[in-house]
Design a protein around this motif. Structure first.
Motif, PDB file in Angstrom:
ATOM      1  N   VAL A 115      56.580  78.905 -31.192  1.00 49.48           N
ATOM      2  CA  VAL A 115      57.723  78.245 -31.826  1.00 49.48           C
ATOM      3  C   VAL A 115      58.414  77.346 -30.804  1.00 49.48           C
ATOM      4  CG1 VAL A 115      59.962  78.602 -32.942  1.00 49.48           C
ATOM      5  CG2 VAL A 115      58.019  80.083 -33.535  1.00 49.48           C
ATOM      6  N   THR A 116      58.597  77.860 -29.601  1.00 45.79           N
ATOM      7  CA  THR A 116      59.216  77.057 -28.542  1.00 45.79           C
ATOM      8  C   THR A 116      58.389  75.809 -28.257  1.00 45.79           C
ATOM      9  OG1 THR A 116      60.160  79.056 -27.579  1.00 45.79           O
ATOM     10  CG2 THR A 116      60.081  77.106 -26.176  1.00 45.79           C
ATOM     11  N   ALA A 117      57.077  75.955 -28.207  1.00 44.76           N
ATOM     12  CA  ALA A 117      56.191  74.802 -27.991  1.00 44.76           C
ATOM     13  C   ALA A 117      56.403  73.762 -29.091  1.00 44.76           C
ATOM     14  CB  ALA A 117      54.730  75.246 -27.949  1.00 44.76           C
ATOM     15  N   GLY A 118      56.547  74.225 -30.327  1.00 47.45           N
ATOM     16  CA  GLY A 118      56.796  73.316 -31.441  1.00 47.45           C
ATOM     17  C   GLY A 118      58.109  72.569 -31.292  1.00 47.45           C
ATOM     18  N   TRP A 119      59.146  73.271 -30.848  1.00 47.23           N
ATOM     19  CA  TRP A 119      60.443  72.610 -30.662  1.00 47.23           C
ATOM     20  C   TRP A 119      60.400  71.595 -29.524  1.00 47.23           C
ATOM     21  CZ3 TRP A 119      63.924  72.055 -34.113  1.00 47.23           C
ATOM     22  CH2 TRP A 119      64.073  72.989 -35.118  1.00 47.23           C
ATOM     23  N   VAL A 120      59.657  71.905 -28.479  1.00 44.78           N
ATOM     24  CA  VAL A 120      59.509  70.941 -27.378  1.00 44.78           C
ATOM     25  C   VAL A 120      58.773  69.703 -27.887  1.00 44.78           C
ATOM     26  CG1 VAL A 120      58.442  70.556 -25.114  1.00 44.78           C
ATOM     27  CG2 VAL A 120      59.672  72.694 -25.570  1.00 44.78           C
ATOM     28  N   MET A 121      57.731  69.918 -28.690  1.00 46.74           N
ATOM     29  CA  MET A 121      57.015  68.773 -29.274  1.00 46.74           C
ATOM     30  C   MET A 121      57.916  67.957 -30.193  1.00 46.74           C
ATOM     31  SD  MET A 121      53.196  69.835 -30.288  1.00 46.74           S
ATOM     32  CE  MET A 121      52.320  71.046 -29.339  1.00 46.74           C
ATOM     33  N   PHE A 122      58.721  68.641 -30.996  1.00 47.97           N
ATOM     34  CA  PHE A 122      59.631  67.945 -31.898  1.00 47.97           C
ATOM     35  C   PHE A 122      60.602  67.069 -31.111  1.00 47.97           C
ATOM     36  CE2 PHE A 122      63.652  67.910 -34.372  1.00 47.97           C
ATOM     37  CZ  PHE A 122      63.211  67.110 -35.424  1.00 47.97           C
ATOM     38  N   THR A 123      61.147  67.631 -30.044  1.00 50.91           N
ATOM     39  CA  THR A 123      62.055  66.858 -29.188  1.00 50.91           C
ATOM     40  C   THR A 123      61.336  65.660 -28.587  1.00 50.91           C
ATOM     41  OG1 THR A 123      63.310  68.855 -28.685  1.00 50.91           O
ATOM     42  CG2 THR A 123      63.571  66.998 -27.170  1.00 50.91           C
ATOM     43  N   GLY A 124      60.126  65.887 -28.096  1.00 50.27           N
ATOM     44  CA  GLY A 124      59.338  64.796 -27.525  1.00 50.27           C
ATOM     45  C   GLY A 124      59.038  63.718 -28.549  1.00 50.27           C
ATOM     46  N   MET A 125      58.735  64.133 -29.756  1.00 51.09           N
ATOM     47  CA  MET A 125      58.439  63.184 -30.826  1.00 51.09           C
ATOM     48  C   MET A 125      59.668  62.330 -31.142  1.00 51.09           C
ATOM     49  SD  MET A 125      57.053  64.082 -34.657  1.00 51.09           S
ATOM     50  CE  MET A 125      58.492  65.068 -35.008  1.00 51.09           C
ATOM     51  N   LEU A 126      60.827  62.973 -31.213  1.00 53.70           N
ATOM     52  CA  LEU A 126      62.064  62.230 -31.475  1.00 53.70           C
ATOM     53  C   LEU A 126      62.333  61.204 -30.386  1.00 53.70           C
ATOM     54  CD1 LEU A 126      64.589  64.961 -32.701  1.00 53.70           C
ATOM     55  CD2 LEU A 126      63.553  63.133 -34.045  1.00 53.70           C
ATOM     56  N   VAL A 127      62.191  61.629 -29.138  1.00 55.01           N
ATOM     57  CA  VAL A 127      62.505  60.740 -28.020  1.00 55.01           C
ATOM     58  C   VAL A 127      61.437  59.653 -27.877  1.00 55.01           C
ATOM     59  CG1 VAL A 127      62.870  60.613 -25.518  1.00 55.01           C
ATOM     60  CG2 VAL A 127      63.850  62.505 -26.831  1.00 55.01           C
ATOM     61  N   PHE A 128      60.156  60.037 -27.916  1.00 51.99           N
ATOM     62  CA  PHE A 128      59.081  59.068 -27.726  1.00 51.99           C
ATOM     63  C   PHE A 128      59.053  58.052 -28.867  1.00 51.99           C
ATOM     64  CE2 PHE A 128      54.794  57.433 -28.206  1.00 51.99           C
ATOM     65  CZ  PHE A 128      54.473  57.066 -26.917  1.00 51.99           C
ATOM     66  N   SER A 129      58.800  58.530 -30.072  1.00 49.87           N
ATOM     67  CA  SER A 129      58.688  57.613 -31.202  1.00 49.87           C
ATOM     68  C   SER A 129      60.032  56.975 -31.541  1.00 49.87           C
ATOM     69  CB  SER A 129      58.120  58.337 -32.426  1.00 49.87           C
ATOM     70  OG  SER A 129      56.789  58.738 -32.185  1.00 49.87           O
ATOM     71  N   GLY A 130      61.092  57.770 -31.480  1.00 46.93           N
ATOM     72  CA  GLY A 130      62.415  57.233 -31.800  1.00 46.93           C
ATOM     73  C   GLY A 130      62.828  56.092 -30.897  1.00 46.93           C
ATOM     74  N   SER A 131      62.590  56.244 -29.592  1.00 49.82           N
ATOM     75  CA  SER A 131      62.968  55.172 -28.667  1.00 49.82           C
ATOM     76  C   SER A 131      62.157  53.908 -28.928  1.00 49.82           C
ATOM     77  CB  SER A 131      62.820  55.620 -27.208  1.00 49.82           C
ATOM     78  OG  SER A 131      61.458  55.862 -26.881  1.00 49.82           O
ATOM     79  N   LEU A 132      60.879  54.080 -29.290  1.00 50.76           N
ATOM     80  CA  LEU A 132      60.053  52.904 -29.589  1.00 50.76           C
ATOM     81  C   LEU A 132      60.476  52.243 -30.898  1.00 50.76           C
ATOM     82  CD1 LEU A 132      56.501  54.088 -28.475  1.00 50.76           C
ATOM     83  CD2 LEU A 132      58.077  52.568 -27.266  1.00 50.76           C
ATOM     84  N   TYR A 133      60.777  53.039 -31.913  1.00 53.27           N
ATOM     85  CA  TYR A 133      61.262  52.458 -33.176  1.00 53.27           C
ATOM     86  C   TYR A 133      62.534  51.650 -32.936  1.00 53.27           C
ATOM     87  CZ  TYR A 133      58.212  55.673 -35.885  1.00 53.27           C
ATOM     88  OH  TYR A 133      57.151  56.353 -36.435  1.00 53.27           O
ATOM     89  N   ILE A 134      63.474  52.233 -32.206  1.00 52.03           N
ATOM     90  CA  ILE A 134      64.745  51.550 -31.959  1.00 52.03           C
ATOM     91  C   ILE A 134      64.540  50.313 -31.094  1.00 52.03           C
ATOM     92  CG2 ILE A 134      67.050  51.790 -30.934  1.00 52.03           C
ATOM     93  CD1 ILE A 134      66.899  54.787 -31.755  1.00 52.03           C
ATOM     94  N   LEU A 135      63.651  50.401 -30.103  1.00 48.10           N
ATOM     95  CA  LEU A 135      63.337  49.247 -29.259  1.00 48.10           C
ATOM     96  C   LEU A 135      62.874  48.073 -30.107  1.00 48.10           C
ATOM     97  CD1 LEU A 135      61.386  49.267 -25.944  1.00 48.10           C
ATOM     98  CD2 LEU A 135      60.740  47.689 -27.724  1.00 48.10           C
TER      99      LEU A 135
END
Length: 122
Positions: free
Chosen positions: A68-88
């Protein structure tokens, strides 16, 4: 576990929506480089939506909280990685590219945590 499964499913839908928006709605508004950046964001977004489903299913099957913790770390990474690119792409703020590797690092850590948890408990 259930939350990861729901987040995985919702993010799968969101990745498809944003991928379609990039392919159709942004084509006339941004250059090829920015379209490629958007495509990368939506591709990683979709892959990691599936990874959230995987982490949730594995956590349910094995009852391992580290999954579950691994999933939450991935979720955070997904938000930051993809989110920053979308906003860029949407804003043209190039400094957001400096944040993207932090998300990528979280994605890598999430995958490694998943592997370690499976190695130890599966």
């Amino acid at each position: 576990m259930k939350t990861l499964l729901v987040l995985g499913a919702l993010n799968g839908a969101l990745a498809v929506i944003l991928g379609a928006f990039g392919a159709h709605g942004l084509k006339a508004r941004v250059d090829e480089s920015m379209l490629a950046t958007w495509a990368t964001a939506s591709e990683y977004h979709f892959y990691h939506a599936l990874a959230l489903l995987l982490a949730g299913l594995l956590a349910k099957a094995y009852g391992v909280s580290n999954l579950v913790t691994a999933g939450w770390v991935m979720f955070t990474g997904m938000l930051v990685f993809s989110g920053s690119l979308y906003i860029l792409v949407l804003t043209g703020q190039k400094w957001l590219g400096a944040i993207t590797p932090l998300g990528g690092t979280a994605l890598i850590i999430g995958w490694l945590m998943l592997a370690w948890s499976l190695f130890k408990h599966a």
